[in-house]
Design a protein around this motif. Structure first.
Motif, short mmCIF file in Angstrom:
data_model
loop_
_atom_site.label_atom_id
_atom_site.label_comp_id
_atom_site.label_asym_id
_atom_site.label_seq_id
_atom_site.Cartn_x
_atom_site.Cartn_y
_atom_site.Cartn_z
N PHE A 93 0.85 -1.17 -0.04
CA PHE A 93 -0.02 -0.15 0.04
C PHE A 93 0.76 1.27 -0.07
N SER A 94 0.66 2.14 -1.23
CA SER A 94 1.55 3.20 -1.05
C SER A 94 0.65 4.54 -1.53
N ALA A 95 0.96 5.73 -0.63
CA ALA A 95 0.40 6.80 -1.03
C ALA A 95 0.85 7.50 -2.38
N SER A 96 2.09 7.21 -2.49
CA SER A 96 2.74 7.63 -3.88
C SER A 96 1.82 7.23 -5.38
N TYR A 98 -1.25 6.30 -5.39
CA TYR A 98 -2.61 7.07 -5.69
C TYR A 98 -2.33 8.73 -5.70
N ALA A 99 -1.39 9.10 -5.43
CA ALA A 99 -0.88 10.68 -5.62
C ALA A 99 -0.94 10.72 -7.02
N VAL A 100 -0.04 9.93 -7.90
CA VAL A 100 -0.03 10.05 -9.14
C VAL A 100 -1.24 9.70 -9.96
N GLN A 101 -1.95 8.92 -9.54
CA GLN A 101 -3.35 8.49 -10.27
C GLN A 101 -4.28 9.84 -10.02
N ILE A 102 -4.31 10.61 -9.19
CA ILE A 102 -5.12 11.50 -8.77
C ILE A 102 -4.71 12.90 -9.78
N ILE A 103 -3.20 12.93 -9.80
CA ILE A 103 -2.69 14.08 -10.73
C ILE A 103 -3.12 13.71 -12.01
N GLU A 127 -9.92 1.37 -3.76
CA GLU A 127 -8.61 0.43 -3.32
C GLU A 127 -8.24 1.17 -1.68
N ILE A 128 -8.18 2.23 -1.76
CA ILE A 128 -7.68 2.79 -0.28
C ILE A 128 -8.73 2.43 0.79
N VAL A 129 -9.93 2.54 0.56
CA VAL A 129 -11.00 2.24 1.49
C VAL A 129 -10.85 0.74 1.94
N GLU A 130 -10.79 -0.02 0.82
CA GLU A 130 -10.83 -1.29 1.08
C GLU A 130 -9.61 -2.07 1.97
N ASN A 131 -8.53 -1.44 1.52
CA ASN A 131 -7.25 -1.58 2.41
C ASN A 131 -7.26 -1.16 3.82
N GLN A 132 -8.12 0.14 4.12
CA GLN A 132 -8.33 0.49 5.60
C GLN A 132 -9.54 -0.37 6.16
N ALA A 133 -10.52 -0.52 5.41
CA ALA A 133 -11.64 -1.10 6.07
C ALA A 133 -11.53 -2.51 6.19
N ASP A 134 -10.77 -3.09 5.35
CA ASP A 134 -10.64 -4.74 5.11
C ASP A 134 -11.94 -4.94 4.70
N ALA A 135 -12.62 -4.29 3.85
CA ALA A 135 -13.99 -4.78 3.25
C ALA A 135 -14.17 -3.76 2.15
N ARG A 136 -15.12 -4.34 1.00
CA ARG A 136 -15.55 -3.49 0.02
C ARG A 136 -16.48 -2.50 0.63
N VAL A 137 -16.34 -1.29 0.39
CA VAL A 137 -17.52 -0.16 0.88
C VAL A 137 -17.76 0.81 -0.50
N LYS A 138 -19.00 0.80 -0.78
CA LYS A 138 -19.17 1.72 -1.89
C LYS A 138 -18.95 3.34 -1.54
N LEU A 139 -18.37 4.11 -2.42
CA LEU A 139 -18.36 5.26 -2.24
C LEU A 139 -19.44 6.01 -1.96
N SER A 140 -20.77 5.64 -2.39
CA SER A 140 -21.92 6.19 -2.01
C SER A 140 -22.44 5.97 -0.63
N GLU A 141 -21.65 4.99 0.16
CA GLU A 141 -21.90 4.62 1.48
C GLU A 141 -21.09 4.89 2.44
N LEU A 142 -19.68 5.33 2.06
CA LEU A 142 -18.61 5.55 2.69
C LEU A 142 -18.82 6.47 3.85
N ARG A 143 -18.33 6.18 5.02
CA ARG A 143 -18.19 6.91 6.21
C ARG A 143 -16.81 7.01 6.71
N ALA A 144 -16.72 8.19 7.24
CA ALA A 144 -14.99 8.64 7.60
C ALA A 144 -14.48 7.57 8.51
N GLY A 145 -15.27 7.01 9.40
CA GLY A 145 -14.95 5.82 10.00
C GLY A 145 -14.25 4.54 9.33
N ASP A 146 -14.71 4.43 8.11
CA ASP A 146 -13.97 3.51 7.24
C ASP A 146 -12.67 3.53 7.28
#
Length: 279
Positions: A93-96, A98-103, A127-146
């Protein structure tokens, strides 16, 4: 800046030389000097390529993509963004990454390729959310706690710029789901921003992101009046943290300039001793 032109003759270590170049082109970029940014980044890229240094080659391509994007040379920016993508090789998992992809997504948005930009944003964030939440979460249902305790300058920027793209996509497709995605990502960025401050990791670089998050939440409060109180609460909480840090920074400068007159204290400690109304 003058020293950097002779550094290759004085330093025999490519890693030190490239780190020095990065310090200089980052500074030129943040000072708004695009021509010097391009010049020093291309010099660094030449060194990185000569030594097959993949990390710094990625850094240089990403910086060139960013600066050409700021200059409005979008086609050139896209070329460098794609070269940065091809240079990526991450086993973890690397911030770099995702930074490149958002650029790249920001550049595509500038080229009016909104669907392409949206696709990159949604895949990256998922991908970022799944890595942090250890589960697939729809962006339309995303919560900060995820996102757990995720908070760094790079990730705050990734989420802030992604939210901006998603909101602009909503203004084009007028879909409630797209608005919900944009709103959730803005709220996640605001929460990360707050955690970043609470960890004591304040830097001047965060100022611009604070403004963009605030603008996004204010816009959402107009689009969704029923949720306005929640958005304004997020703004107020982050503004309070921001003002505290700005005050502490000014106080610290006063202490340096007039140590015999200024009193050294932590503003948060003072607030903690007061009643809520007084604070």
């Amino acid at each position: 800046y003058a020293y950097i032109d002779t550094i290759h003759r004085e330093i025999g270590d490519q890693h030190i030389e490239l780190a020095a170049y990065k310090t200089v082109f980052d500074d030129a970029y943040h000072q708004g000097n695009d021509s010097l940014t391009v010049r020093f980044t291309k010099q660094a890229l030449s060194v990185a390529s000569a030594h097959d240094n993949r990390f710094y080659r990625l850094v240089c391509y990403a910086k060139l993509a960013s600066v050409y994007h700021r200059m409005g040379a979008l086609e050139q920016a896209l070329v460098y963004a794609e070269q940065a993508e091809r240079s990526m090789s991450f086993d973890s998992f690397s911030a770099s990454k995702y930074a490149v992809q958002i650029i790249k997504a920001m550049i595509l948005a500038g080229l009016d390729r909104w669907k392409d930009a949206q696709q990159i944003v949604e895949v990256s964030l998922s991908e970022i959310v799944e890595n942090q939440a250890d589960a697939r979460v729809k962006l339309s249902e995303l919560r900060a706690g995820d996102l757990g305790d995720l908070s760094s300058y790079t990730f705050i920027r990734v989420f802030t710029e992604s939210a901006w793209i998603l909101y602009r996509c909503y203004r084009r497709d007028h879909r409630a789901e797209t608005l919900r995605k944009a709103a959730n990502v803005y709220c996640a960025a605001a929460a990360m921003f707050n955690r970043y401050y609470l960890k004591g990791e304040y830097t001047d670089l965060i100022d611009d992101l604070h403004l963009k998050i605030t603008e996004g939440l204010l816009t959402l409060s107009i689009d969704e009046p029923s949720r306005a109180a929640d958005y304004l609460d997020l703004i107020e909480r982050n503004a309070s943290q921001h003002l505290i840090k700005e005050f502490e920074k000014k106080l610290w400068m006063t202490n340096r300039l007039q140590p015999q007159k200024a009193t050294n204290f932590n503003l948060l400690d003072v607030f903690a001793a007061l009643e809520p109304g007084e604070a």
